[in-house]
Scaffold this motif. Sequence first.
Motif, PDB file in Angstrom:
ATOM      1  N   VAL A 113       1.659   0.669  -3.206  1.00 14.56           N
ATOM      2  CA  VAL A 113       1.417   2.121  -3.333  1.00 14.56           C
ATOM      3  C   VAL A 113       1.806   2.630  -4.723  1.00 14.56           C
ATOM      4  N   LEU A 114       2.615   1.841  -5.446  1.00 14.20           N
ATOM      5  CA  LEU A 114       3.008   2.289  -6.792  1.00 14.20           C
ATOM      6  C   LEU A 114       1.981   1.918  -7.856  1.00 14.20           C
ATOM      7  N   ASP A 115       1.089   0.982  -7.551  1.00 17.91           N
ATOM      8  CA  ASP A 115       0.063   0.589  -8.529  1.00 17.91           C
ATOM      9  C   ASP A 115      -0.759   1.808  -8.938  1.00 17.91           C
ATOM     10  N   GLY A 116      -0.723   2.148 -10.197  1.00 21.42           N
ATOM     11  CA  GLY A 116      -1.516   3.281 -10.696  1.00 21.42           C
ATOM     12  C   GLY A 116      -0.886   4.642 -10.426  1.00 21.42           C
ATOM     13  N   ASP A 145       1.211  11.028  -5.822  1.00 27.53           N
ATOM     14  CA  ASP A 145       0.428   9.799  -5.634  1.00 27.53           C
ATOM     15  C   ASP A 145       0.976   8.911  -4.518  1.00 27.53           C
ATOM     16  N   ALA A 146       2.315   8.899  -4.368  1.00 27.84           N
ATOM     17  CA  ALA A 146       2.894   8.005  -3.353  1.00 27.84           C
ATOM     18  C   ALA A 146       4.258   8.532  -2.935  1.00 27.84           C
ATOM     19  N   VAL A 147       4.619   8.244  -1.694  1.00 26.08           N
ATOM     20  CA  VAL A 147       5.962   8.565  -1.183  1.00 26.08           C
ATOM     21  C   VAL A 147       6.634   7.245  -0.810  1.00 26.08           C
ATOM     22  N   LEU A 148       7.890   7.098  -1.233  1.00 31.75           N
ATOM     23  CA  LEU A 148       8.682   5.933  -0.824  1.00 31.75           C
ATOM     24  C   LEU A 148       9.825   6.417   0.056  1.00 31.75           C
ATOM     25  N   LEU A 149      10.141   5.641   1.076  1.00 36.13           N
ATOM     26  CA  LEU A 149      11.211   5.998   2.013  1.00 36.13           C
ATOM     27  C   LEU A 149      12.317   4.963   1.951  1.00 36.13           C
ATOM     28  N   ALA A 150      13.567   5.434   1.926  1.00 37.21           N
ATOM     29  CA  ALA A 150      14.690   4.506   2.046  1.00 37.21           C
ATOM     30  C   ALA A 150      14.698   3.945   3.471  1.00 37.21           C
ATOM     31  N   THR A 171      -3.066  10.099   5.378  1.00 37.62           N
ATOM     32  CA  THR A 171      -3.815   9.866   4.136  1.00 37.62           C
ATOM     33  C   THR A 171      -2.915   9.702   2.912  1.00 37.62           C
ATOM     34  N   GLN A 172      -1.709  10.250   2.974  1.00 40.04           N
ATOM     35  CA  GLN A 172      -0.803  10.136   1.826  1.00 40.04           C
ATOM     36  C   GLN A 172      -0.279   8.696   1.732  1.00 40.04           C
ATOM     37  N   PRO A 173      -0.530   7.985   0.628  1.00 38.62           N
ATOM     38  CA  PRO A 173      -0.004   6.618   0.536  1.00 38.62           C
ATOM     39  C   PRO A 173       1.525   6.629   0.577  1.00 38.62           C
ATOM     40  N   TYR A 174       2.095   5.729   1.391  1.00 40.54           N
ATOM     41  CA  TYR A 174       3.561   5.629   1.434  1.00 40.54           C
ATOM     42  C   TYR A 174       3.985   4.238   1.834  1.00 40.54           C
ATOM     43  N   SER A 175       5.256   3.961   1.537  1.00 43.48           N
ATOM     44  CA  SER A 175       5.822   2.666   1.900  1.00 43.48           C
ATOM     45  C   SER A 175       7.318   2.852   2.139  1.00 43.48           C
ATOM     46  N   ARG A 176       7.928   1.823   2.718  1.00 44.44           N
ATOM     47  CA  ARG A 176       9.370   1.883   2.978  1.00 44.44           C
ATOM     48  C   ARG A 176      10.057   0.786   2.167  1.00 44.44           C
TER      49      ARG A 176
END
Length: 274
Positions: A113-116, A145-150, A171-176
């Motif tokens: 999700v961080l690419d770009g 562009d992206a949300v990251l979760l702890a 639709t919002q790109p995210y990852s943990r």
Amino acid sequence: MDVIEVPDPDDARLADYVRLRDVNLRKSIEAEHGLFMAEGDKVIRRALAAGYAPRSLLLTRRRLSALSDLAAAVDAPAYVVDDSVVERLTGFDVHRGALASFHRRPLPPPGEVLDGARRVVVLEDVLDHTNVGAIFRSAAGLGVDAVLLAPRCADPLYRRSIKVSMGAVFTQPYSRLADWYGGLDELRSRGFHLLALTPDPQAAALADALEHAGGQAVALLLGSEGDGLSSRWLEQADTGVRIPMSGRAVDSLNVTAAAAIACYELMRPSARPG
Ligand SMILES: C[S@@+](CC[C@H](N)C(=O)[O-])C[C@H]1O[C@@H](n2cnc3c(N)ncnc32)[C@H](O)[C@@H]1O
């Protein structure tokens, strides 16, 4: 369309919908079966549009004719129940008349999700599902562009998060992040400028810090509802930043308000990462 009348709330075919207000029970059912629950026809349609695969649909008899197109659109059994059955089953009055159970998908790794990505929001231990949903709605609406979760952050696909986000979680790109301690390393190695949002009056003003970020990609770090960001993440950030406050009555903003203001500042042309 496969519409099936189910008169008994204890029928095993309705097991996905049991006790929707019991957070601990729901967390274990949803993790065990890899499912999530969507409530209301708009949100259900958004999950379908985002490509999530339905397991089943639950409609109240009262709403069946109004929602027959939804039943036709769902490629899974549509269970029809009386209002009294749905209330006994789920534990509340499903006044919108529609619930759906969907299969979860594996989350992409953070790197994907961080690419770009140039504008990222990172949530440390935001534990309240409605807060996570509201932050996703702001992030999607304000061009993050992206949300990251702890690792301990609340689940965006929990029913309340989905509802408050109005489906933005689909639709919002995210990852943990797999690791809390070293979780910010990947952002740093990709050249992100890490801004730690804190109400500390000694911190730099957010708008000034964004102007000085010089077109670098920016990650906004937000902390938990109670204690805020951990000292570890505050130390790992490049700069602590504050949204200036009046100093009257309260010393911090709700994390959702802080996120919305910060995402808006990040979207302004003078702050936009190049
Ligand atoms: C309710 S606050 C936590 C308050 C906690 N006592 C602290 O000192 O951080 C939750 C989060 O919202 C953000 N926040 C709240 N008010 C803020 C402000 N005025 N400026 C920047 N961030 C703020 C921070 O990220 C904080 O971790």
